[in-house]
Design a protein around this motif. Structure first.
Motif, PDB file in Angstrom:
ATOM      1  N   SER A 135      -5.485  -0.120  -1.676  1.00 60.04           N
ATOM      2  CA  SER A 135      -6.554   0.743  -1.166  1.00 60.04           C
ATOM      3  C   SER A 135      -6.406   1.084   0.311  1.00 60.04           C
ATOM      4  O   SER A 135      -7.311   1.689   0.885  1.00 60.04           O
ATOM      5  CB  SER A 135      -7.917   0.083  -1.401  1.00 60.04           C
ATOM      6  N   THR A 136      -5.283   0.742   0.930  1.00 65.23           N
ATOM      7  CA  THR A 136      -5.106   0.982   2.361  1.00 65.23           C
ATOM      8  C   THR A 136      -4.281   2.240   2.589  1.00 65.23           C
ATOM      9  O   THR A 136      -3.188   2.392   2.042  1.00 65.23           O
ATOM     10  CB  THR A 136      -4.408  -0.206   3.038  1.00 65.23           C
ATOM     11  N   THR A 137      -4.818   3.145   3.408  1.00 61.67           N
ATOM     12  CA  THR A 137      -4.126   4.402   3.697  1.00 61.67           C
ATOM     13  C   THR A 137      -2.995   4.174   4.695  1.00 61.67           C
ATOM     14  O   THR A 137      -2.909   3.118   5.327  1.00 61.67           O
ATOM     15  CB  THR A 137      -5.104   5.424   4.292  1.00 61.67           C
ATOM     16  N   PRO A 138      -2.140   5.181   4.884  1.00 60.47           N
ATOM     17  CA  PRO A 138      -1.093   5.059   5.912  1.00 60.47           C
ATOM     18  C   PRO A 138      -1.643   4.874   7.320  1.00 60.47           C
ATOM     19  O   PRO A 138      -0.922   4.422   8.211  1.00 60.47           O
ATOM     20  CB  PRO A 138      -0.336   6.391   5.789  1.00 60.47           C
ATOM     21  N   TYR A 139      -2.914   5.215   7.543  1.00 61.35           N
ATOM     22  CA  TYR A 139      -3.531   5.066   8.864  1.00 61.35           C
ATOM     23  C   TYR A 139      -4.490   3.883   8.899  1.00 61.35           C
ATOM     24  O   TYR A 139      -5.371   3.804   9.741  1.00 61.35           O
ATOM     25  CB  TYR A 139      -4.222   6.370   9.285  1.00 61.35           C
ATOM     26  N   HIS A 140      -4.317   2.957   7.916  1.00 63.15           N
ATOM     27  CA  HIS A 140      -4.991   1.657   7.904  1.00 63.15           C
ATOM     28  C   HIS A 140      -6.485   1.744   7.619  1.00 63.15           C
ATOM     29  O   HIS A 140      -7.230   0.804   7.908  1.00 63.15           O
ATOM     30  CB  HIS A 140      -4.755   0.905   9.222  1.00 63.15           C
ATOM     31  N   MET A 141      -6.949   2.810   7.046  1.00 65.25           N
ATOM     32  CA  MET A 141      -8.334   2.903   6.589  1.00 65.25           C
ATOM     33  C   MET A 141      -8.394   2.453   5.137  1.00 65.25           C
ATOM     34  O   MET A 141      -7.521   2.794   4.332  1.00 65.25           O
ATOM     35  CB  MET A 141      -8.848   4.333   6.704  1.00 65.25           C
ATOM     36  N   GLU A 142      -9.424   1.692   4.803  1.00 62.55           N
ATOM     37  CA  GLU A 142      -9.618   1.264   3.420  1.00 62.55           C
ATOM     38  C   GLU A 142     -10.349   2.352   2.632  1.00 62.55           C
ATOM     39  O   GLU A 142     -11.389   2.862   3.063  1.00 62.55           O
ATOM     40  CB  GLU A 142     -10.418  -0.038   3.363  1.00 62.55           C
ATOM     41  N   VAL A 143      -9.786   2.716   1.493  1.00 60.53           N
ATOM     42  CA  VAL A 143     -10.424   3.689   0.607  1.00 60.53           C
ATOM     43  C   VAL A 143     -11.380   2.913  -0.308  1.00 60.53           C
ATOM     44  O   VAL A 143     -10.942   2.209  -1.225  1.00 60.53           O
ATOM     45  CB  VAL A 143      -9.385   4.465  -0.210  1.00 60.53           C
ATOM     46  N   GLU A 144     -12.668   3.037  -0.034  1.00 60.99           N
ATOM     47  CA  GLU A 144     -13.683   2.228  -0.720  1.00 60.99           C
ATOM     48  C   GLU A 144     -14.384   2.967  -1.848  1.00 60.99           C
ATOM     49  O   GLU A 144     -15.207   2.381  -2.540  1.00 60.99           O
ATOM     50  CB  GLU A 144     -14.731   1.765   0.306  1.00 60.99           C
TER      51      GLU A 144
END
Length: 787
Positions: free
Chosen positions: A409-418
């Motif tokens: 769930s972690t994007t390439p820019y380190h945001m969690e896709v919740e």
């Protein structure tokens, strides 16, 4: 005045379909646009004199023939700008008028760049006179294409990198090297002209003390206010910008409208007369920015199921001669290089290339569509190499659904896709449309059809919602309640046909418990709500709806306190109902409450404000949370090609889109349909072409093909996802709908690609570029047959 306790419920609140507030005026021709406003006596008309080379220096300039032309009142050059001769929105690198008559000089950066400005008694006189200037140039070599810019190292800044290792700490090249299979590819993606129905136009009216009132077709009135003030050497409070409606914007009036407004303002400032400038369609297309064209290279390592282990992506974008919004646009292309897919080890590198072409700018999707086309090409090509249905490969790479805890769930820019609901949407859409059976039927039919080949594709969309420039995520509102109980509201958002005004009016009516016809929303003006952000990034309803809600909450709290004091009850006993208020055991009509509050000297006006929570972005580290939430959707497109002519047709489209709890389903469905059609135009027929001299040749409807009524799919089924609900606290749990649907059109490009593959009996991947014009389809057909 008491009201019956069982009065009818409030009409036309949120979550119900409601026609656009200007729909009847649009159809009847009574909607007033900037060009329709009454023209005051003494109005001057402006026109630009344009450069006729792509790159070089002015060596001589004679404007006397222009001044001598019939009807000309003034000819203005860089020498006549009292303040800063620049209309750049961010970097301040965009010269407004390139020519200095006094110095007989000026740098030219693209064919069609404004050199000087003519003011005349009529529009035709100004345009004719502008062509009479005698200009000599020292031409210099021009950098026109992405390939030329890469070879010359002509770019803005250094390449920007975004990367994340996998769970084992391997970077993308290592993960690719260690994967069972590897593949690389390139996709070329063309730009797009906005082609709004209403072109760039502005009228400036001089006032007392040098003040100016500007009517502009503009998505960002506050920015226009500041740019005009800087140009004229004024303070912002001396300039008021007003926007009632636009005949389309699509990002093309986020920054590009400032140049036209600045021209009208300069003429008014220098002559003391009202002034107007409306660009001819050809001049509009030549002088204003487009969607960025991209070339994207990728290399991926994956396994037998198509699941990606590592991927490297290089994005190259043609930005044009000045920076404009290119950094933010290219950043968003990187943010959307994953689309709906978890990439365990990933590296994305972006080159922002400087060329001697018009400065490219915001366009619906703001870089996101280009990023998505890149990853969708990779998914499609991996599936072809493995002999799998592309949908199977897409499904294998989806982000985890909410609360799955699978570590994907972690994007390439380190945001969690919740909030990833794409798997459920895709499964629902595939079942509704019989995707798998239709795919088999199409392949069987192609085997017996030697000329006409059909294709089908299902592609998903995950689009981040918020401005990636964090400080822009703010909005203000102003709400007045008049003595008769009617309500006037104003906010910083602009109406460009997308239905923002009706949605926000529905929010106000619902918050106050009133029928919608009691609420009037007025033109956006910088002297009512200051320092607002552009109506862009799909955030108009989100931010302005919440700002209006905040203002309404203040008014209700004020009225509740007054009612409790006036009728001597506890505040908890005051309840707002439909068009009335319960106070203890009494039920008071709304207008009676307002009259009593007015007589008691209670303020019936409030401002509201909203700042999007949770978002943050560290650009140096390339990590953070640039988006508040994501919008999702999916589309199945069936298309056909003629292998003899390259002509194509979209036969059927099925769309399922998540808008959360829709504020207005009718408006949202309109946005989905319009977005899809516009995206299909970008990817199939809308081709921009510059010749070797840097002159844009596709500058009119005769040479630039937007979708026509006949290009609409014969069957177009659209539905809002019934389970939609925003997990974040947005206005009534809705989701943005302006930009995400455009990217559903990527399914059309891949359906055409599938049809081309059929022409070669599915032996070779077509490599179909965008836009997929008949010429490109024919070339791809030849490639797959030669293979």
């Amino acid at each position: 005045m008491d009201a019956p306790d069982h009065a009818p419920p409030v009409r036309d609140g949120v979550h119900v379909p409601r026609r656009h507030d200007s729909a009847e005026k649009h159809v009847a021709g009574r909607a007033i646009y900037a060009d329709d406003a009454p023209e005051p006596p003494g109005l001057l008309h402006g026109a630009f004199g344009l450069a006729t080379i792509a790159h070089g220096r002015i060596t001589a300039l004679d404007l006397d023939p222009v001044r001598a032309a019939p009807g000309v009142v003034a000819v203005l050059s860089a020498d006549d700008v009292p303040g800063e001769n620049d209309t750049g929105p961010v970097a301040r690198d965009e010269v407004f008028l390139a020519a200095s008559e006094a110095a007989q000089s000026g740098d030219v950066h693209f064919h069609g760049q404004p050199l000087f400005l003519v003011a005349a008694e009529s529009r035709e006189a100004a345009r004719r006179a502008a062509r009479l200037a005698q200009v000599s140039y020292a031409e210099e070599p021009a950098v026109l294409s992405i390939a030329q810019a890469m070879e010359a190292g002509s770019r803005f800044g250094t390449p920007y990198r975004m990367a994340r290792p996998d769970a084992e700490g391997r970077d993308a090249p290592q993960a690719i090297e260690g994967a069972p299979m590897r593949l690389s590819g390139r996709v070329e993606i063309g730009g797009q002209e906005h082609f709004y129905l209403e072109g760039q136009v502005a009228m400036a009216l001089p006032g007392e003390d040098g003040d100016l009132h500007i009517l502009s077709s503009n998505q960002h009135p506050s920015e226009c206010q500041l740019i005009v003030a800087h140009l004229l050497g004024l303070s912002a409070h001396a300039v008021t910008v007003e926007v009632r409606r636009m005949g389309g914007g699509f990002g093309g009036k986020e920054t590009q409208g400032n140049q036209t407004a600045a021209a009208a303002a300069l003429i008014a400032h220098c002559t003391g007369r009202p002034a107007k400038l409306r660009l001819d369609r050809d001049d509009d297309i030549v002088t204003t920015g487009k969607r960025h064209d991209f070339v994207i290279d990728w290399e991926a390592g994956f396994d037998a199921t198509g699941r990606i282990h590592g991927i490297c992506v290089t994005q190259m974008a043609r930005c044009g001669w000045s920076l404009d919004l290119s950094n933010a646009i290219c950043d968003r292309a990187m943010f959307h290089a994953d689309n709906c897919y978890y990439l365990p080890a990933v590296e994305i590198v972006s080159h922002r290339l400087r060329t001697n072409t018009v400065s490219n700018t915001a366009f619906r999707g703001f870089g996101g569509p280009q990023g998505m086309v890149g990853i969708e090409r990779a998914m499609d090509e991996i599936a072809f190499a493995l002999g799998l249905d592309p949908l199977a490969v897409r499904r294998a790479n989806f982000y985890d659904p909410p609360d799955a805890g699978g570590g994907r769930s972690t994007t390439p820019y380190h945001m969690e896709v919740e909030d990833c609901v794409i798997a459920e949407i895709v499964d629902d859409l595939a079942a509704r449309t019989g995707y798998e059976a239709r795919r088999g039927e199409i392949r069987a039919a192609n085997a017996s059809s030697p000329v006409i080949k059909r294709g089908i594709a299902l592609t998903p969309v995950k689009f981040g919602i918020s401005f990636t420039t964090s400080f822009l995520n703010q909005a203000g509102a102003l709400v007045h309640i008049y003595r008769d109980g009617s309500v006037m509201l104003n906010h910083g958002g602009t109406e460009m046909g997308q239905g923002l005004f009706i949605k926000v009016a529905q929010v106000a009516a619902s918050e106050l418990g009133l029928d919608l016809d009691r609420v009037k929303i007025t033109a956006t003006r910088t002297d009512k709500v200051p320092n607002t952000s552009a109506t862009a990034a799909s955030s108009g309803s989100d931010m302005n709806g919440m700002a209006v809600r905040d203002a309404c909450a203040k008014l209700k709290a004020r009225l509740r306190g007054f009612a409790a004091r006036h009728w001597k009850v506890a505040e908890a006993e005051v309840e707002f109902l439909a068009n009335r208020v319960r106070v203890g055991r009494k039920t008071i009509a709304w207008e009676a409450l307002i009259e009593a509050a007015y007589l008691a000297r209670v303020s019936l006006s409030a401002t509201g404000f909203y700042a999007t929570p949770k978002i943050h972005w560290d650009r140096d580290a390339a990590r953070g949370r640039p988006f508040y939430y994501f919008a999702y959707g999916a589309a199945v497109t069936e298309a056909a090609i003629d292998t003899l002519t390259g002509e194509s047709r979209i036969l059927r489209v099925d769309i399922l889109h998540d808008v959360g709890r829709s504020l207005n389903p009718a408006v949202d469905l309109g946005q989905i349909e319009g977005g899809f059609v516009q995206g299909t135009g970008w990817l199939t027929s809308e081709e921009l072409w510059w010749d070797d001299t840097g002159r844009l040749r596709t500058h009119a409807p005769s040479t630039y093909k937007i979708p026509a009524c006949s290009d609409r799919p014969r069957v177009l089924n659209m539905a809002l996802w019934e389970k939609g609900m925003n997990r974040e606290l947005t206005i009534r749990r809705s989701k943005a709908v302006g930009e995400p649907p455009l990217m559903l059109a990527i399914s059309a490009l891949h359906a055409l690609s599938d049809a081309v593959a059929a022409a070669g009996d599915y032996r070779r991947y077509p490599g179909l570029e965008a836009p997929a014009t008949p010429e490109r389809i024919l070339a791809a057909v030849e490639r797959v047959r030669d293979g």
